[in-house]
Design a protein around this motif. Structure first.
Motif, PDB file in Angstrom:
ATOM      1  N   MET A  98      47.150  36.374  40.548  1.00 50.19           N
ATOM      2  CA  MET A  98      47.463  36.688  39.156  1.00 50.19           C
ATOM      3  C   MET A  98      46.263  36.460  38.255  1.00 50.19           C
ATOM      4  SD  MET A  98      49.785  37.583  36.844  1.00 50.19           S
ATOM      5  CE  MET A  98      51.416  37.239  37.472  1.00 50.19           C
ATOM      6  N   SER A  99      45.613  35.303  38.416  1.00 47.00           N
ATOM      7  CA  SER A  99      44.478  34.972  37.563  1.00 47.00           C
ATOM      8  C   SER A  99      43.342  35.962  37.755  1.00 47.00           C
ATOM      9  CB  SER A  99      44.001  33.549  37.875  1.00 47.00           C
ATOM     10  OG  SER A  99      42.864  33.236  37.108  1.00 47.00           O
ATOM     11  N   ASP A 100      43.064  36.311  39.046  1.00 44.79           N
ATOM     12  CA  ASP A 100      41.979  37.251  39.313  1.00 44.79           C
ATOM     13  C   ASP A 100      42.268  38.617  38.708  1.00 44.79           C
ATOM     14  OD1 ASP A 100      41.256  35.952  42.647  1.00 44.79           O
ATOM     15  OD2 ASP A 100      40.607  35.302  40.656  1.00 44.79           O
ATOM     16  N   ARG A 101      43.512  39.051  38.780  1.00 42.27           N
ATOM     17  CA  ARG A 101      43.856  40.359  38.246  1.00 42.27           C
ATOM     18  C   ARG A 101      43.734  40.387  36.719  1.00 42.27           C
ATOM     19  NH1 ARG A 101      49.401  43.953  39.059  1.00 42.27           N
ATOM     20  NH2 ARG A 101      48.504  45.880  38.212  1.00 42.27           N
ATOM     21  N   LEU A 102      44.143  39.305  36.080  1.00 41.84           N
ATOM     22  CA  LEU A 102      43.986  39.229  34.629  1.00 41.84           C
ATOM     23  C   LEU A 102      42.512  39.263  34.237  1.00 41.84           C
ATOM     24  CD1 LEU A 102      46.688  36.588  33.661  1.00 41.84           C
ATOM     25  CD2 LEU A 102      46.609  38.957  32.897  1.00 41.84           C
ATOM     26  N   ASP A 103      41.688  38.527  34.991  1.00 43.35           N
ATOM     27  CA  ASP A 103      40.254  38.541  34.706  1.00 43.35           C
ATOM     28  C   ASP A 103      39.688  39.948  34.833  1.00 43.35           C
ATOM     29  OD1 ASP A 103      40.260  35.841  34.247  1.00 43.35           O
ATOM     30  OD2 ASP A 103      39.597  35.301  36.272  1.00 43.35           O
ATOM     31  N   ASP A 104      40.085  40.659  35.882  1.00 39.39           N
ATOM     32  CA  ASP A 104      39.604  42.030  36.080  1.00 39.39           C
ATOM     33  C   ASP A 104      40.057  42.935  34.942  1.00 39.39           C
ATOM     34  OD1 ASP A 104      40.059  41.971  39.714  1.00 39.39           O
ATOM     35  OD2 ASP A 104      38.399  41.283  38.442  1.00 39.39           O
ATOM     36  N   LEU A 105      41.312  42.761  34.524  1.00 43.15           N
ATOM     37  CA  LEU A 105      41.819  43.583  33.427  1.00 43.15           C
ATOM     38  C   LEU A 105      41.074  43.310  32.121  1.00 43.15           C
ATOM     39  CD1 LEU A 105      45.696  43.682  33.900  1.00 43.15           C
ATOM     40  CD2 LEU A 105      44.179  45.652  33.630  1.00 43.15           C
ATOM     41  N   GLU A 106      40.807  42.044  31.855  1.00 41.40           N
ATOM     42  CA  GLU A 106      40.094  41.700  30.623  1.00 41.40           C
ATOM     43  C   GLU A 106      38.692  42.293  30.610  1.00 41.40           C
ATOM     44  OE1 GLU A 106      42.480  37.476  29.979  1.00 41.40           O
ATOM     45  OE2 GLU A 106      40.409  37.488  30.735  1.00 41.40           O
ATOM     46  N   ARG A 107      38.021  42.262  31.768  1.00 41.64           N
ATOM     47  CA  ARG A 107      36.695  42.878  31.833  1.00 41.64           C
ATOM     48  C   ARG A 107      36.791  44.387  31.609  1.00 41.64           C
ATOM     49  NH1 ARG A 107      35.723  38.852  35.861  1.00 41.64           N
ATOM     50  NH2 ARG A 107      36.587  40.192  37.481  1.00 41.64           N
ATOM     51  N   ARG A 117      48.596  47.309  27.884  1.00 43.04           N
ATOM     52  CA  ARG A 117      50.023  47.145  28.202  1.00 43.04           C
ATOM     53  C   ARG A 117      50.204  46.417  29.535  1.00 43.04           C
ATOM     54  NH1 ARG A 117      50.495  52.457  25.901  1.00 43.04           N
ATOM     55  NH2 ARG A 117      50.219  53.396  27.963  1.00 43.04           N
ATOM     56  N   THR A 118      49.352  46.754  30.509  1.00 40.20           N
ATOM     57  CA  THR A 118      49.425  46.068  31.800  1.00 40.20           C
ATOM     58  C   THR A 118      49.103  44.592  31.644  1.00 40.20           C
ATOM     59  OG1 THR A 118      48.765  48.112  32.937  1.00 40.20           O
ATOM     60  CG2 THR A 118      48.546  46.058  34.172  1.00 40.20           C
ATOM     61  N   TRP A 119      48.093  44.287  30.836  1.00 38.44           N
ATOM     62  CA  TRP A 119      47.711  42.883  30.593  1.00 38.44           C
ATOM     63  C   TRP A 119      48.879  42.126  29.951  1.00 38.44           C
ATOM     64  CZ3 TRP A 119      47.236  39.336  26.726  1.00 38.44           C
ATOM     65  CH2 TRP A 119      46.406  38.235  26.963  1.00 38.44           C
ATOM     66  N   ASP A 120      49.498  42.742  28.928  1.00 38.19           N
ATOM     67  CA  ASP A 120      50.638  42.099  28.263  1.00 38.19           C
ATOM     68  C   ASP A 120      51.782  41.850  29.243  1.00 38.19           C
ATOM     69  OD1 ASP A 120      49.377  42.043  25.834  1.00 38.19           O
ATOM     70  OD2 ASP A 120      50.226  43.950  25.147  1.00 38.19           O
ATOM     71  N   ALA A 121      52.046  42.838  30.110  1.00 43.12           N
ATOM     72  CA  ALA A 121      53.143  42.686  31.066  1.00 43.12           C
ATOM     73  C   ALA A 121      52.867  41.558  32.050  1.00 43.12           C
ATOM     74  CB  ALA A 121      53.364  44.002  31.819  1.00 43.12           C
ATOM     75  N   THR A 125      55.064  37.883  32.317  1.00 40.27           N
ATOM     76  CA  THR A 125      55.815  37.555  33.536  1.00 40.27           C
ATOM     77  C   THR A 125      55.158  36.465  34.371  1.00 40.27           C
ATOM     78  OG1 THR A 125      54.658  39.330  34.748  1.00 40.27           O
ATOM     79  CG2 THR A 125      56.761  39.890  33.695  1.00 40.27           C
ATOM     80  N   ALA A 126      54.055  35.910  33.878  1.00 41.61           N
ATOM     81  CA  ALA A 126      53.362  34.869  34.646  1.00 41.61           C
ATOM     82  C   ALA A 126      54.231  33.627  34.741  1.00 41.61           C
ATOM     83  CB  ALA A 126      52.033  34.524  33.977  1.00 41.61           C
TER      84      ALA A 126
END
Length: 266
Positions: A1-10, A43-47, A51-52
Protein backbone atom coordinates in the motif's frame (compact mmCIF):
# COMPACT_ATOMS: atom_id res chain seq x y z
CA UNK A 1 0.00 0.00 0.00
CA UNK A 2 2.71 2.47 0.99
CA UNK A 3 4.75 1.79 -2.15
CA UNK A 4 1.73 2.25 -4.39
CA UNK A 5 0.83 5.55 -2.74
CA UNK A 6 4.41 6.75 -3.19
CA UNK A 7 4.29 5.83 -6.88
CA UNK A 8 0.97 7.60 -7.31
CA UNK A 9 2.23 10.76 -5.62
CA UNK A 10 5.26 10.85 -7.90
CA UNK A 11 3.01 10.37 -10.93
CA UNK A 12 0.67 13.13 -9.78
CA UNK A 13 3.62 15.53 -9.45
CA UNK A 14 4.81 14.57 -12.95
CA UNK A 15 1.35 15.10 -14.42
CA UNK A 16 0.96 18.51 -12.79
CA UNK A 17 4.33 19.58 -14.18
CA UNK A 18 3.31 18.25 -17.60
CA UNK A 19 0.06 20.24 -17.55
CA UNK A 20 1.97 23.43 -16.73
CA UNK A 21 4.44 22.83 -19.55
CA UNK A 22 1.66 22.17 -22.04
CA UNK A 23 -0.18 25.32 -20.97
CA UNK A 24 2.96 27.41 -21.39
CA UNK A 25 3.26 26.39 -25.04
CA UNK A 26 -0.54 26.43 -25.60
CA UNK A 27 -0.66 22.70 -26.41
CA UNK A 28 -4.33 22.37 -25.47
CA UNK A 29 -4.69 18.77 -26.66
CA UNK A 30 -1.82 17.54 -24.49
CA UNK A 31 -2.97 19.64 -21.54
CA UNK A 32 -6.49 18.19 -21.78
CA UNK A 33 -5.17 14.62 -21.91
CA UNK A 34 -2.83 15.16 -18.98
CA UNK A 35 -5.57 16.83 -16.91
CA UNK A 36 -7.83 13.84 -17.44
CA UNK A 37 -5.05 11.46 -16.39
CA UNK A 38 -4.27 13.68 -13.41
CA UNK A 39 -7.88 13.56 -12.21
CA UNK A 40 -7.85 9.77 -12.49
CA UNK A 41 -4.59 9.48 -10.53
CA UNK A 42 -5.92 11.79 -7.81
CA UNK A 43 -9.15 9.77 -7.52
CA UNK A 44 -7.13 6.57 -7.21
CA UNK A 45 -4.95 8.17 -4.52
CA UNK A 46 -8.05 9.30 -2.58
CA UNK A 47 -9.58 5.83 -2.82
CA UNK A 48 -6.41 4.14 -1.52
CA UNK A 49 -6.08 6.55 1.39
CA UNK A 50 -9.73 6.19 2.38
CA UNK A 51 -9.51 2.38 2.44
CA UNK A 52 -6.10 2.09 4.10
CA UNK A 53 -6.25 0.02 7.35
CA UNK A 54 -5.61 1.83 10.60
CA UNK A 55 -2.44 -0.17 11.25
CA UNK A 56 -0.97 0.59 7.82
CA UNK A 57 2.66 1.73 8.37
CA UNK A 58 1.82 4.72 6.19
CA UNK A 59 -0.48 6.01 8.94
CA UNK A 60 2.34 6.21 11.45
CA UNK A 61 4.65 8.15 9.15
CA UNK A 62 4.81 11.94 9.28
CA UNK A 63 2.56 13.63 6.77
CA UNK A 64 4.38 14.69 3.61
CA UNK A 65 4.95 18.43 3.26
CA UNK A 66 2.14 20.34 1.60
CA UNK A 67 2.71 21.15 -2.06
CA UNK A 68 4.30 24.51 -2.74
CA UNK A 69 1.73 27.24 -3.17
CA UNK A 70 1.76 28.99 -6.51
CA UNK A 71 2.53 32.66 -5.90
CA UNK A 72 0.44 35.55 -7.16
CA UNK A 73 3.06 36.51 -9.76
CA UNK A 74 3.25 32.91 -11.01
CA UNK A 75 -0.52 32.76 -11.38
CA UNK A 76 -0.53 36.05 -13.27
CA UNK A 77 2.27 34.82 -15.52
CA UNK A 78 0.35 31.61 -16.27
CA UNK A 79 -2.72 33.65 -17.19
CA UNK A 80 -0.75 35.92 -19.52
CA UNK A 81 0.86 32.94 -21.24
CA UNK A 82 -2.55 31.43 -21.91
CA UNK A 83 -3.94 34.71 -23.27
CA UNK A 84 -0.87 35.63 -25.31
CA UNK A 85 -1.69 39.35 -25.25
CA UNK A 86 -1.71 42.34 -22.92
CA UNK A 87 -4.61 42.01 -20.51
CA UNK A 88 -6.36 43.69 -17.62
CA UNK A 89 -6.23 42.15 -14.13
CA UNK A 90 -9.88 41.07 -14.13
CA UNK A 91 -9.38 39.00 -17.29
CA UNK A 92 -6.19 37.44 -15.91
CA UNK A 93 -8.03 36.54 -12.70
CA UNK A 94 -10.91 34.98 -14.68
CA UNK A 95 -8.53 32.92 -16.84
CA UNK A 96 -6.63 31.70 -13.79
CA UNK A 97 -9.83 30.62 -12.07
CA UNK A 98 -11.17 28.90 -15.19
CA UNK A 99 -8.13 26.98 -16.36
CA UNK A 100 -5.44 26.93 -13.67
CA UNK A 101 -7.40 26.45 -10.45
CA UNK A 102 -6.23 29.89 -9.45
CA UNK A 103 -7.30 31.77 -6.36
CA UNK A 104 -6.39 35.26 -7.49
CA UNK A 105 -8.34 38.38 -6.60
CA UNK A 106 -8.04 41.57 -8.62
CA UNK A 107 -6.90 43.62 -5.62
CA UNK A 108 -3.86 41.35 -5.27
CA UNK A 109 -2.57 42.68 -8.59
CA UNK A 110 -2.77 46.37 -7.61
CA UNK A 111 0.87 46.83 -6.63
CA UNK A 112 2.32 43.92 -8.59
CA UNK A 113 3.81 45.94 -11.45
CA UNK A 114 5.46 48.40 -9.04
CA UNK A 115 6.95 45.50 -7.10
CA UNK A 116 8.27 44.00 -10.32
CA UNK A 117 9.84 47.31 -11.34
CA UNK A 118 11.57 47.66 -7.98
CA UNK A 119 12.89 44.12 -8.30
CA UNK A 120 14.22 44.82 -11.79
CA UNK A 121 15.95 48.02 -10.70
CA UNK A 122 17.63 46.30 -7.75
CA UNK A 123 18.80 43.33 -9.85
CA UNK A 124 18.29 43.82 -13.61
CA UNK A 125 17.36 40.62 -15.41
CA UNK A 126 17.80 38.66 -12.20
CA UNK A 127 14.56 36.75 -12.85
CA UNK A 128 13.55 34.61 -15.83
CA UNK A 129 10.63 36.94 -16.48
CA UNK A 130 8.98 40.10 -15.17
CA UNK A 131 5.35 41.18 -15.15
CA UNK A 132 5.61 44.53 -16.86
CA UNK A 133 3.45 47.21 -18.41
CA UNK A 134 2.02 47.58 -21.86
CA UNK A 135 3.31 50.86 -23.32
CA UNK A 136 1.26 53.58 -25.00
CA UNK A 137 2.17 55.76 -27.98
CA UNK A 138 3.73 58.13 -25.43
CA UNK A 139 5.95 55.25 -24.30
CA UNK A 140 4.33 55.51 -20.87
CA UNK A 141 2.68 52.60 -19.04
CA UNK A 142 -0.84 51.82 -20.24
CA UNK A 143 -3.27 52.03 -17.35
CA UNK A 144 -4.34 48.62 -16.06
CA UNK A 145 -2.66 46.51 -18.75
CA UNK A 146 -0.10 43.85 -17.86
CA UNK A 147 2.34 42.07 -20.16
CA UNK A 148 5.16 39.55 -19.92
CA UNK A 149 8.72 40.79 -20.29
CA UNK A 150 9.65 37.80 -22.45
CA UNK A 151 7.31 38.93 -25.22
CA UNK A 152 8.72 40.92 -28.16
CA UNK A 153 8.62 44.67 -27.61
CA UNK A 154 6.01 45.13 -30.35
CA UNK A 155 3.56 42.84 -28.59
CA UNK A 156 3.87 44.99 -25.47
CA UNK A 157 3.00 48.23 -27.31
CA UNK A 158 -0.54 49.64 -27.56
CA UNK A 159 -1.56 51.41 -30.75
CA UNK A 160 -5.00 52.73 -31.72
CA UNK A 161 -6.30 49.30 -32.76
CA UNK A 162 -4.41 47.25 -30.20
CA UNK A 163 -7.14 47.02 -27.52
CA UNK A 164 -9.51 45.39 -30.01
CA UNK A 165 -6.81 43.18 -31.50
CA UNK A 166 -5.74 42.02 -28.06
CA UNK A 167 -9.33 41.33 -27.04
CA UNK A 168 -9.85 39.15 -30.12
CA UNK A 169 -6.52 37.40 -29.51
CA UNK A 170 -7.54 36.67 -25.92
CA UNK A 171 -10.96 35.42 -27.02
CA UNK A 172 -9.33 32.98 -29.42
CA UNK A 173 -7.00 31.76 -26.67
CA UNK A 174 -9.90 31.23 -24.25
CA UNK A 175 -11.92 29.41 -26.92
CA UNK A 176 -8.96 27.11 -27.61
CA UNK A 177 -8.85 26.24 -23.92
CA UNK A 178 -12.57 25.54 -23.69
CA UNK A 179 -12.94 22.06 -25.14
CA UNK A 180 -15.54 20.61 -22.76
CA UNK A 181 -18.02 22.87 -20.96
CA UNK A 182 -18.68 20.18 -18.36
CA UNK A 183 -15.03 19.95 -17.38
CA UNK A 184 -14.33 23.67 -17.71
CA UNK A 185 -17.52 25.46 -16.58
CA UNK A 186 -15.60 28.60 -15.60
CA UNK A 187 -14.01 28.72 -19.03
CA UNK A 188 -17.38 28.32 -20.74
CA UNK A 189 -18.83 31.21 -18.74
CA UNK A 190 -15.86 33.40 -19.59
CA UNK A 191 -16.11 32.52 -23.26
CA UNK A 192 -19.83 33.33 -23.23
CA UNK A 193 -19.12 36.84 -21.94
CA UNK A 194 -16.39 37.44 -24.50
CA UNK A 195 -18.43 36.05 -27.41
CA UNK A 196 -21.15 38.65 -26.83
CA UNK A 197 -18.68 41.31 -28.00
CA UNK A 198 -17.72 39.53 -31.24
CA UNK A 199 -20.15 39.74 -34.17
CA UNK A 200 -21.25 36.30 -35.32
CA UNK A 201 -19.59 34.47 -32.43
CA UNK A 202 -22.69 33.39 -30.53
CA UNK A 203 -26.34 32.52 -31.00
CA UNK A 204 -29.14 34.32 -29.21
CA UNK A 205 -29.81 31.33 -26.94
CA UNK A 206 -28.59 31.14 -23.36
CA UNK A 207 -26.25 28.19 -23.85
CA UNK A 208 -22.47 28.50 -24.08
CA UNK A 209 -21.17 29.36 -27.55
CA UNK A 210 -19.37 26.88 -29.74
CA UNK A 211 -15.60 27.49 -29.28
CA UNK A 212 -14.94 26.81 -32.96
CA UNK A 213 -17.49 29.42 -33.98
CA UNK A 214 -15.94 31.97 -31.61
CA UNK A 215 -12.50 31.32 -33.06
CA UNK A 216 -13.77 31.67 -36.62
CA UNK A 217 -15.61 34.93 -35.90
CA UNK A 218 -12.70 36.41 -33.94
CA UNK A 219 -10.20 35.53 -36.66
CA UNK A 220 -12.43 37.05 -39.32
CA UNK A 221 -12.51 40.39 -37.52
CA UNK A 222 -8.85 40.11 -36.58
CA UNK A 223 -7.92 39.85 -40.25
CA UNK A 224 -9.43 43.30 -40.79
CA UNK A 225 -7.29 45.00 -38.15
CA UNK A 226 -4.12 43.00 -37.73
CA UNK A 227 -2.04 44.41 -40.61
CA UNK A 228 -2.49 48.03 -39.54
CA UNK A 229 -2.07 47.18 -35.88
CA UNK A 230 1.12 45.22 -36.55
CA UNK A 231 2.55 48.22 -38.40
CA UNK A 232 1.60 50.64 -35.62
CA UNK A 233 3.13 48.42 -32.94
CA UNK A 234 6.33 47.95 -34.93
CA UNK A 235 6.77 51.71 -35.23
CA UNK A 236 6.15 52.20 -31.51
CA UNK A 237 8.55 49.36 -30.65
CA UNK A 238 11.25 51.01 -32.77
CA UNK A 239 10.75 54.26 -30.87
CA UNK A 240 10.92 52.45 -27.56
CA UNK A 241 14.14 50.68 -28.56
CA UNK A 242 15.87 53.92 -29.54
CA UNK A 243 14.50 56.27 -26.87
CA UNK A 244 14.16 54.16 -23.70
CA UNK A 245 16.57 52.44 -21.36
CA UNK A 246 16.18 48.88 -20.13
CA UNK A 247 13.84 49.70 -17.24
CA UNK A 248 11.61 52.03 -19.23
CA UNK A 249 11.28 49.54 -22.08
CA UNK A 250 9.64 47.17 -19.59
CA UNK A 251 7.77 49.53 -17.29
CA UNK A 252 7.35 52.71 -19.33
CA UNK A 253 8.73 56.22 -19.30
CA UNK A 254 7.60 58.63 -16.62
CA UNK A 255 4.87 61.01 -17.75
CA UNK A 256 4.90 64.72 -16.99
CA UNK A 257 2.19 64.23 -14.37
CA UNK A 258 4.25 61.52 -12.67
CA UNK A 259 7.34 63.72 -12.60
CA UNK A 260 5.32 66.64 -11.19
CA UNK A 261 3.81 64.43 -8.51
CA UNK A 262 7.25 63.18 -7.46
CA UNK A 263 8.50 66.75 -7.18
CA UNK A 264 5.56 67.73 -4.99
CA UNK A 265 5.80 64.72 -2.70
CA UNK A 266 9.59 64.83 -2.67
Amino acid sequence: MSDRLDDLERRIDELRAGVRRAMRVKDTATARTLRAELRGAERTWDALVSTAPADDPKDSEPEPPAPRLVTVREQVHQGLLILGACAQPRLIVAVGAAFCGGTLRSNQLTSLRRDEERSFKSSPYGRPYYLCAALTDRLSPARGLLAASTWPQARRMVGPLSPRVDFLTCAIAVAEQVTDALLEPGGARLLTRMARNIPGAADDDLGPPDPGRVIEAARAELAVHVERDTQDRAELAERAATQLGDTARLFGAATLSTVAKKRITG
